[in-house]
Design an enzyme around this catalytic site. Structure first.
Site, mmCIF file in Angstrom:
data_model
loop_
_atom_site.group_PDB
_atom_site.id
_atom_site.type_symbol
_atom_site.label_atom_id
_atom_site.label_comp_id
_atom_site.label_asym_id
_atom_site.label_seq_id
_atom_site.Cartn_x
_atom_site.Cartn_y
_atom_site.Cartn_z
ATOM 1 N N GLU A 115 0.793 -1.226 0.000
ATOM 2 C CA GLU A 115 0.000 0.000 0.000
ATOM 3 C C GLU A 115 0.827 1.278 0.000
ATOM 4 O O GLU A 115 0.398 2.298 -0.528
ATOM 5 C CB GLU A 115 -0.940 0.010 1.215
ATOM 6 C CG GLU A 115 -2.012 -1.066 1.190
ATOM 7 C CD GLU A 115 -3.010 -0.859 0.063
ATOM 8 O OE1 GLU A 115 -3.458 0.291 -0.126
ATOM 9 O OE2 GLU A 115 -3.318 -1.837 -0.643
ATOM 10 N N SER A 395 -35.827 -20.167 -24.540
ATOM 11 C CA SER A 395 -36.777 -19.426 -25.375
ATOM 12 C C SER A 395 -37.281 -18.131 -24.750
ATOM 13 O O SER A 395 -37.954 -17.353 -25.425
ATOM 14 C CB SER A 395 -37.966 -20.325 -25.715
ATOM 15 O OG SER A 395 -37.560 -21.384 -26.562
#
Length: 725
Positions: A115, A395
């Site tokens: 960091e 479908s």
């Protein structure tokens, strides 16, 4: 010759002397010019500095003070339902304070290396890193590169909003410098370690060690190197690097290994230590999650993901937010009961899975979700089938990619004829209907009602790939690599229930699309409000939406979706199933033929839209949908609509649509109704037959006349026989 030569030399010397004299005369002017340029630069520099100082002063004018309580006690986030009723407070339960002496060096080194590698050298701002970030932001989008130090992250999480503006960044720099003057490096590091969110409901490194590895605060030194590296890799994206989620395993491993590489590069570990740690599975040592009693976990999970997706860098556990969700608690309670008991739905077995999204047709606000059953029931920030499931829709995709675009772009009527005959894809592969038959010429109404595949493919070809894709994307459907293929005509792509519910809601809402959402608004501690209400977008003509709706009514009334019908509501919807390929069926012993892998139903009323998926998570013995189990998706839809469908109004036919017989047409469109069927004329009867018939009729009338005594006696005799019988 000598005199001539001397003369020439004297002349050259004279010319040189003259040139030198001219240079001397010009040199003061050149010096004067440079003085002017220098003076202008000085003035410009002073003005720039002055402007910069003034701008800086303006930006930090309203900078918050360094309130010590905010540095120590992060603000929790509160969740509310759609009516503003408080539900849950999140952030304070899973926080354990520790001191610097409790932090093992390997954990400190992992965070610093990843960091902020110059944490112990800078004064709150890493100048080199910041300059690089500024350059990247100038050449790209502002905010695309952070460059934040650990000190800056403490400031951002404690005092400032997550918005990416130059003013907020300047305030962050200023406060970071002030913080470094007031506190020691170790104190600042502990502010960071005790407040940072690390996923899995963990705030601070102590809570993370407990939740991921079962280690109490006094046992942090038992963290292994790969475990410490895993925790240090979480801050950048806790939700995506949380190794307790199976889908994150690959990303979590890569992120942990990046931390280990950074530690080696910074000299904290040897190459061998790095390599040995990288060989350890990222899931090793993880403990099982425990139920924390959060109400409506799956819905809150979806809401948090939405907030994090739209508000980058926000920490919901420390930001003190008030999140107002779209949740209807009664609908969600019913959904939970339907998913997790057999009181409403009779499920075939415990492995059978389902997921759904139930939302408001007019606003796109999600009211309830089904996130999975039993072991796959979603927890907070866990796997959520309603949002994360990716399956082929079968479908149910036909109105979105085929028939909707055909009406929108080609002005087809519902009577438009297609020839259901042997057909192949462009690859040469045969396409078949579910019943393995061909039905000849038929209307798109009939094709959709009975879910035939061949007409759907023919429709997609008529529309064209680009227009079909554009229509679907307007409805919130995404495609891998932005590509579609002919197989998508019958649902060959992948979607989630959330996407399908959002798409169908536009058909229910006169062609207006509202992105489905779980959050109404977010309120910051300072009162600032961020609305999550999407902007409505007209994505198709109202006649397209209505004509699709009218055809989908037939699906529910008399087609493949009859189990979803609710008699007192105006319901439209579509079924969808997907099948196993022959190889998979043979591998797992599935019956060849009428068994399904997935079963969908997506439908709507003027009030609500709902998309349901059912099936099994993994292939295995008995994990298929035979016969009537494919109807469970329809029954789930019907049960929710019966319980909460209070709007009995009907979909209104637009003025641009007119009806002929059972079909709908668009006014002014090129396609016209078919001519009325000719009246069938009776065949000519031969004259002899006519004469014979007339003679028989005349004789009968004569016999039945009141004056005919013979006929009367005969009639009385027959009546007497009937009476005796």
């Amino acid at each position: 010759m000598s005199e001539t030569y001397r003369y020439r030399e004297e002349r050259k010397q004279a010319e040189r002397a003259k040139q030198q004299e001219q240079k001397k005369k010009k040199s003061p002017k050149k010096g004067s010019l440079w003085k002017k340029i220098l003076l202008a630069c000085i003035i410009l520099g002073v003005l720039s500095i002055g402007t910069g100082v003034i701008t800086f002063a303006v930006m930090i004018k309203d900078v918050p003070s360094l309130d010590a309580s905010k540095l120590v006690d992060p603000l929790s986030t509160k969740f509310y339902d759609r009516n503003g009723k408080f539900l849950y407070e999140y952030g304070k339960e899973k926080r354990t304070k520790i001191t610097y002496n409790q932090v093992p060096k390997k954990l400190e080194h992992a965070f610093v290396a990843t960091e902020d590698s110059h944490f112990y050298e800078h004064h709150g701002i890493d100048i080199k890193r910041t300059a690089k970030a500024i350059f990247m932001n100038v050449t790209g989008d502002f905010g695309s590169q952070g460059g934040s130090t650990i000190t800056q992250q403490v400031i951002k999480n404690s005092f400032l909003t997550p918005q990416k503006t130059l003013k907020r960044k300047v305030q962050e720099w200023y406060l970071a410098y002030k913080l470094e003057q007031k506190y020691s490096k170790h104190e600042i590091l502990m502010m960071y370690f005790n407040k940072i969110y690390l996923g899995n409901r963990s705030y601070g490194v102590a809570a993370a060690a407990k939740n991921y590895y079962g280690l109490d605060a006094n046992k942090l030194n038992k963290l292994t190197l790969p475990e410490a590296a895993m925790i240090a890799g979480l801050p950048q994206s806790p939700n995506n690097y949380d190794p307790t989620k199976p889908k994150n395993k690959e990303a979590a491993t890569a992120r942990r290994n990046l931390v280990l590489s950074s530690m080696h590069r910074q000299g904290y570990i040897t190459k061998k230590q790095m390599q040995d740690a990288m060989k350890v599975p990222v899931t090793k040592g993880l403990v099982k999650k425990k139920n924390q009693g959060m109400p409506y976990e799956a819905f809150i999970d979806a809401a948090v993901k939405e907030v994090e997706g739209k508000m980058k860098n926000v920490d919901i556990g420390t930001a003190g937010l008030s999140i107002y969700m779209t949740l209807d608690p009664k609908a969600q309670d019913y959904a939970n009961k339907m998913m997790n008991t057999n009181e409403i739905i009779s499920y075939p077995n415990e492995r059978f899975q389902g997921a759904f999204v139930f939302l408001d047709s007019k606003t796109g606000e999600v009211r309830a979700i089904g996130s999975g059953r039993n072991e796959y029931k979603a927890g907070f920030l866990g796997n959520n089938f309603a949002v994360d499931l990716i399956r082929q829709p079968g479908s149910t995709f036909k109105p979105i990619l085929d028939y909707g675009p055909a009406i929108e772009y080609l002005n087809w009527s519902t009577h438009h004829q297609l020839n259901d005959q042997p057909t192949t894809y462009s690859t040469g592969q045969q396409i078949q209907n579910w019943d393995r038959r061909y039905h000849g010429m038929m209307s798109i109404r009939t094709a959709l009602q009975w879910s035939y595949n061949i007409p759907a493919l023919l429709t997609l070809r008529e529309v064209g790939m680009d227009r079909a894709k554009n229509f679907a994307k307007q409805l919130g459907i995404t495609f891998d690599h932005n590509q579609i293929y002919e197989s998508y005509a019958i649902g060959g792509n992948t979607v989630s229930p959330l996407e399908m519910a959002g798409a169908y809601s536009a058909f229910a809402n006169q062609g207006v699309y509202n992105q489905p959402h779980f959050v109404q608004k977010v309120v910051f501690p300072n009162g600032k409000v961020k609305s999550f209400k999407p902007k409505p977008k007209q994505v198709m003509h109202d006649y397209t939406a209505y004509m699709i709706t009218d055809m989908l009514r037939d699906v529910v009334d008399s087609g493949t979706g009859k189990a979803a019908n609710v008699p007192w509501l105006d319901v439209a919807g579509k079924t969808g199933t997907t099948n196993f390929d022959e190889r998979t069926s043979l591998q797992y012993g599935y019956p060849l033929g009428n068994v399904a892998k997935d079963s969908w139903f997506t439908g709507y009323t003027p009030q609500y839209t709902m998309s349901v998926w059912t099936g099994y998570v993994k292939n295995g013995s008995g994990n298929y949908l035979p016969g009537d189990t494919t109807h469970i998706a329809q029954i789930m839809f019907s049960k929710m609509m019966q319980a909460f469908g209070t709007d009995t109004s009907t979909f209104q036919q637009p003025s641009d649509v007119y009806q002929m017989g059972n079909d709908l047409y668009i006014r002014g469109a090129a396609e016209v109704p078919p001519p009325p069927k000719p009246v069938v004329q009776p065949k000519k009867i031969e004259e002899k037959v006519v004469k014979k018939a007339k003679a028989w009729e005349k004789q009968t009338q004569k016999e039945k006349s009141p004056g005919n005594q013979k006929w009367q006696e005969k009639k009385q005799k027959e009546n007497g026989k009937n009476k005796n019988h």
